[in-house]
Design a protein around this motif. Structure first.
Motif, PDB file in Angstrom:
ATOM      1  N   ILE A 144       0.046  -0.773  -0.013  1.00  0.00           N
ATOM      2  CA  ILE A 144       0.278  -0.421  -0.272  1.00  0.00           C
ATOM      3  C   ILE A 144       0.972   0.951   0.053  1.00  0.00           C
ATOM      4  O   ILE A 144       0.404   2.505  -0.493  1.00  0.00           O
ATOM      5  CB  ILE A 144      -0.935   0.373   1.252  1.00  0.00           C
ATOM      6  CG1 ILE A 144      -2.271  -1.222   1.470  1.00  0.00           C
ATOM      7  CG2 ILE A 144      -1.357   1.213   0.706  1.00  0.00           C
ATOM      8  CD1 ILE A 144      -3.136  -1.603   2.247  1.00  0.00           C
ATOM      9  N   LYS A 145       2.091   1.616   0.457  1.00  0.00           N
ATOM     10  CA  LYS A 145       2.329   2.795   0.855  1.00  0.00           C
ATOM     11  C   LYS A 145       3.301   2.760  -0.618  1.00  0.00           C
ATOM     12  O   LYS A 145       3.838   3.655  -0.787  1.00  0.00           O
ATOM     13  CB  LYS A 145       4.005   2.186   2.124  1.00  0.00           C
ATOM     14  CG  LYS A 145       3.846   2.586   2.861  1.00  0.00           C
ATOM     15  CD  LYS A 145       4.601   2.043   4.554  1.00  0.00           C
ATOM     16  CE  LYS A 145       4.458   2.183   5.447  1.00  0.00           C
ATOM     17  NZ  LYS A 145       5.917   2.321   6.713  1.00  0.00           N
ATOM     18  N   LYS A 148       0.789   3.797  -2.751  1.00  0.00           N
ATOM     19  CA  LYS A 148       0.588   5.344  -2.825  1.00  0.00           C
ATOM     20  C   LYS A 148       1.443   6.386  -3.643  1.00  0.00           C
ATOM     21  O   LYS A 148       0.502   7.544  -4.184  1.00  0.00           O
ATOM     22  CB  LYS A 148       0.096   5.510  -1.450  1.00  0.00           C
ATOM     23  CG  LYS A 148      -1.583   5.100  -0.925  1.00  0.00           C
ATOM     24  CD  LYS A 148      -1.979   5.128   0.069  1.00  0.00           C
ATOM     25  CE  LYS A 148      -3.040   5.105   0.830  1.00  0.00           C
ATOM     26  NZ  LYS A 148      -3.984   5.496   1.947  1.00  0.00           N
ATOM     27  N   ARG A 149       2.369   5.890  -3.330  1.00  0.00           N
ATOM     28  CA  ARG A 149       3.668   6.863  -3.351  1.00  0.00           C
ATOM     29  C   ARG A 149       4.025   7.107  -5.067  1.00  0.00           C
ATOM     30  O   ARG A 149       3.906   7.771  -6.012  1.00  0.00           O
ATOM     31  CB  ARG A 149       5.212   6.572  -3.322  1.00  0.00           C
ATOM     32  CG  ARG A 149       6.243   6.867  -3.412  1.00  0.00           C
ATOM     33  CD  ARG A 149       7.063   7.128  -2.881  1.00  0.00           C
ATOM     34  NE  ARG A 149       7.822   5.246  -3.071  1.00  0.00           N
ATOM     35  CZ  ARG A 149       8.042   4.433  -3.576  1.00  0.00           C
ATOM     36  NH1 ARG A 149       8.197   5.587  -5.071  1.00  0.00           N
ATOM     37  NH2 ARG A 149       8.434   3.262  -3.866  1.00  0.00           N
ATOM     38  N   ASP A 172      -7.484   2.695   1.000  1.00  0.00           N
ATOM     39  CA  ASP A 172      -8.200   3.785   0.187  1.00  0.00           C
ATOM     40  C   ASP A 172      -9.223   3.563  -0.105  1.00  0.00           C
ATOM     41  O   ASP A 172      -9.960   3.854   0.567  1.00  0.00           O
ATOM     42  CB  ASP A 172      -7.875   4.089  -1.325  1.00  0.00           C
ATOM     43  CG  ASP A 172      -6.707   4.797  -1.068  1.00  0.00           C
ATOM     44  OD1 ASP A 172      -6.243   5.822  -0.626  1.00  0.00           O
ATOM     45  OD2 ASP A 172      -6.224   4.299  -2.200  1.00  0.00           O
ATOM     46  N   HIS A 175      -4.821   3.924  -7.395  1.00  0.00           N
ATOM     47  CA  HIS A 175      -5.798   3.327  -5.165  1.00  0.00           C
ATOM     48  C   HIS A 175      -5.397   1.886  -5.364  1.00  0.00           C
ATOM     49  O   HIS A 175      -5.781   1.097  -5.642  1.00  0.00           O
ATOM     50  CB  HIS A 175      -7.454   3.209  -6.765  1.00  0.00           C
ATOM     51  CG  HIS A 175      -8.016   4.040  -5.106  1.00  0.00           C
ATOM     52  ND1 HIS A 175      -8.194   5.709  -4.811  1.00  0.00           N
ATOM     53  CD2 HIS A 175      -8.854   2.745  -5.403  1.00  0.00           C
ATOM     54  CE1 HIS A 175      -9.350   4.790  -4.007  1.00  0.00           C
ATOM     55  NE2 HIS A 175     -10.326   3.626  -4.757  1.00  0.00           N
ATOM     56  N   THR A 176      -5.722   2.145  -3.527  1.00  0.00           N
ATOM     57  CA  THR A 176      -5.381   0.795  -2.689  1.00  0.00           C
ATOM     58  C   THR A 176      -7.013  -0.123  -2.326  1.00  0.00           C
ATOM     59  O   THR A 176      -7.758   1.331  -2.298  1.00  0.00           O
ATOM     60  CB  THR A 176      -4.037   0.791  -2.703  1.00  0.00           C
ATOM     61  OG1 THR A 176      -4.796   1.726  -1.211  1.00  0.00           O
ATOM     62  CG2 THR A 176      -3.473   1.441  -2.436  1.00  0.00           C
TER      63      THR A 176
END
Length: 674
Positions: free
Chosen positions: A18-19, A22-23, A46, A27-28
């Motif tokens: 997820i990290k 997002k970077r 998200d 969209h997670t």
């Protein structure tokens, strides 16, 4: 265009994915079971979608359900993490059928490596060196034993569909083969639904060295150097490092090229790990290929400066590899220690409970903590009990090792038993510092790792006793300051007695042994001075506590040690971290008649929630001390419950297949009188 990524996993790997996603502006979407409704990965994503009950077979392993969720939320990609469905060809095929990108290798590559026996044949044809062994289809126990007898003991039994040490047994004698085979098959069937076994020659002093490979859809492939994963317990890795100590550039190129040859043989795409056994003579042999990202991938990221999850997402999207082989280089040295909720003193039995207090070391350019839990979370029986991965880096191995030791001494966990002290002692052994590594490392250095030597214990007991006395004084001072009569002797815990010396006895438990230590407070105008004595020692001590640091002066030797208490009264345990070792001990308070001496009865209890697998004896049967009575499965591993002494099994309270709660009495056992 907005890309939606569904992460079909849980825990620290989901948080890590997820990290990175997002970077990258992705969209997670997380999935979660009943047990993970408030989990960290759910809070970070998200979106999050519930997929079923706590058991993984009813949630995270439900491939059709996960595809259904992916279609519902409009996911473009699914990242399976590692574990669960990450190496499941049918799940990858479902993704393909539903026009969803599977972040992993093509289905044929997963199929090829999904069976260890089939993989051996492919590697043999590709010219990758193999360990001598039997990988055939005929699975009759007599034939398997015949091959074992022929190649000579010790041999290693391995589940063809296995991984993570499950369905694996070392067999050192011919007479032990049948029992080991039966146990390995049971564990393989429970873990993978397949009891097909391989038999291989067991190398006595091998190193476990694996190569991180990466391939794209355009025919490019690179290896991002090697990791040494030799330090293991129950065939599961404990501390990994990169690069491998003592690796020459020539050998690195040879083993790296062999790994790429293995990947090319199955048309591989994405991140993969090719595992080898490296013998003392410099020869290496293919073990298996993991068609996924590995738990230990952060050490490779630390020395290469690359984000392997980002590489996965880019390659899965059809991009070329970010770098060529000539552009990759090693920078410094990295270690990863797996922090588990488990009891190293009890055969590494997994532990459950609440993380009442959780304080990892501070993160920096040198220290990284990958975790999927927070303070207050529960370590449940349903999933792997790993709390975190502690990763450290520095410019060379000695400096990185010092950072690892320091970070372990700063890790604070209360509420569950952990392996932190075990890791600290392991990293401090002379052999580990000198990189004298092989897969039998822990067994060879048990006495040093578990602090079993009487001399070592005697040298650490005064520190433990001094800490307990000073901590008592510190707590009592707080009580006295709030008392209406601060000068009353009844407010004192300093062993004060009318017309008697200030002496007290402390009962300190280390492992399963109770040590009695006497503490005499000596009269002095200066700082309190104590005479501490026990079996084999009498010393004079003084010191003070500040924060989590104990400054002690013992017979004129001044030293500072870090401590980590498990509770306010130290009854739950405390750890002292000296320069060379960690000592975990418990202060056993006096029995004031409140304890029932017969509370434990004569039965054997389940160490945790689990399922009964097999009853190894019959009711009424006489058994010897240490004989296995019950086999149960918990946290994806088999555990054997043994007779505490010679005696008779009167009755079993549960049958194979039944679920049991931790602490439930399983056997009515009568010990022999003599």
């Amino acid at each position: 265009m907005l890309i939606k990524l569904l992460i079909a996993n849980r825990g620290e790997i989901s948080c890590r994915i997820i990290k990175t996603a997002k970077r990258m502006g992705i969209h997670t979407v997380a999935v979660y079971s009943d047990a993970d409704a408030d989990a960290l990965h759910v809070q970070m994503a998200d979106e999050a979608v519930h997929i079923g009950p706590a058991p993984s077979k009813d949630s995270y392993l439900q491939a059709e359900r996960i595809i259904e969720v992916a279609r519902k939320v409009g996911a473009d990609m699914i990242h399976p993490g590692y574990g669960f469905l990450s190496e499941n060809a049918e799940f990858a095929r479902l993704c393909e059928d539903n026009q969803i990108i599977f972040v992993g290798p093509p289905v044929p590559a997963i199929d090829a490596m999904g069976s260890k026996s089939a993989a051996k044949k492919i590697m043999e044809a590709a010219g990758v060196p193999l360990v001598p062994g039997y990988h055939g289809e005929d699975q009759s126990p007599a034939l398997l034993k015949q091959h074992a007898d022929k190649m000579g003991y010790p041999v290693l039994l391995k589940a063809a569909a296995g991984g993570g040490g499950k369905g694996m047994r070392q067999v050192h004698r011919a007479e032990d083969f049948d029992d080991a085979l039966a146990a390995a098959k049971r564990e393989a069937m429970a873990g993978f639904g397949d009891e097909h076994m391989l038999v291989e020659k067991y190398l006595t002093q091998p190193r476990h060295v694996e190569i991180q490979v990466f391939c794209d859809m355009h025919g490019n492939g690179v290896y991002l150097f090697e990791r040494d994963c030799s330090v293991q317990r129950r065939h599961q890795k404990v501390i990994e490092e990169a690069p491998a100590p003592g690796m020459t550039e020539v050998l690195r190129a040879q083993i790296g090229e062999a790994a790429l040859k293995a990947a090319a043989a199955i048309g591989y795409v994405g991140a993969g790990t090719v595992e080898f056994l490296l013998d003392t003579d410099g020869r290496f042999y293919f073990m298996e290929m993991n068609t996924r990202l590995q738990v230990e991938h952060p050490v490779t990221e630390m020395i290469s400066g690359q984000d392997l999850v980002e590489w996965q997402l880019r390659v899965a999207s059809g991009e070329e590899l970010p770098l060529k082989q000539s552009e990759l280089q090693i920078n410094g040295h990295a270690f990863e220690a797996r922090v588990y909720a488990e009891d190293p003193d009890n055969e590494f039995l997994p532990a459950t409970g609440s993380l009442n207090f959780l304080q990892p070391p501070d993160e920096s350019d040198y220290v990284r903590v990958d975790t999927g839990v927070r303070q207050g979370d529960k370590v449940s029986v349903y999933y792997d009990p790993m709390i975190a991965k502690l990763i450290v880096w520095d410019e060379d191995r000695p400096k990185a090792l010092r950072r690892l030791v320091k970070a372990l001494s700063e890790y604070r966990v209360r509420g569950v038993t952990t392996n932190i002290d075990f890791l600290y002692n392991l990293a401090n052994t002379k052999a580990f510092k000198q990189a004298q590594l092989d897969t039998g490392f822990i067994d060879k250095h048990q006495s040093e790792i578990f602090i079993k030597d009487k001399g070592d214990i005697a040298s650490l007991l005064p520190l433990a006793a001094l800490y307990l006395v000073l901590n008592q004084e510190h707590r009592q001072l707080s009580l006295t300051q709030n008392s209406q009569d601060p000068f009353s002797p009844w407010q004192s815990l300093s062993a004060w007695r009318a017309n008697e010396s200030h002496e007290q006895q402390l009962d300190i438990q280390i492992h399963d042994t109770l040590h009695q230590v006497k503490v005499l407070q000596l009269n002095t105008a200066a700082q309190s001075l104590y005479q501490i004595s026990g079996e084999g020692f009498t010393v004079q001590c003084q010191g003070h506590i500040e924060g989590d640091m104990l400054t002690a002066i013992i017979d004129g030797h001044r030293q500072k040690v870090t401590f980590s208490s498990q509770g306010a009264d130290d009854e739950e345990g405390c750890s002292l971290y000296t320069q060379h070792s960690a000592l975990h001990f418990r202060h056993i308070l006096p029995d004031l008649g409140l304890l029932d001496g017969d509370a434990h009865g004569t039965g054997l209890t389940a160490p945790m929630n689990g399922t009964i697998v097999n009853l190894m004896v019959k009711p009424g049967e006489q058994v010897s001390k240490g004989q296995v009575l019950v086999i149960m499965e918990a946290m994806k591993m088999e555990h054997s419950l043994k007779a505490p002494s010679a005696g008779k099994v009167v009755e079993f309270f549960y049958q194979p297949g039944e679920l049991v709660d931790g602490g439930a009495e399983l056997v009515n056992f009568e010990a022999s009188e003599s």
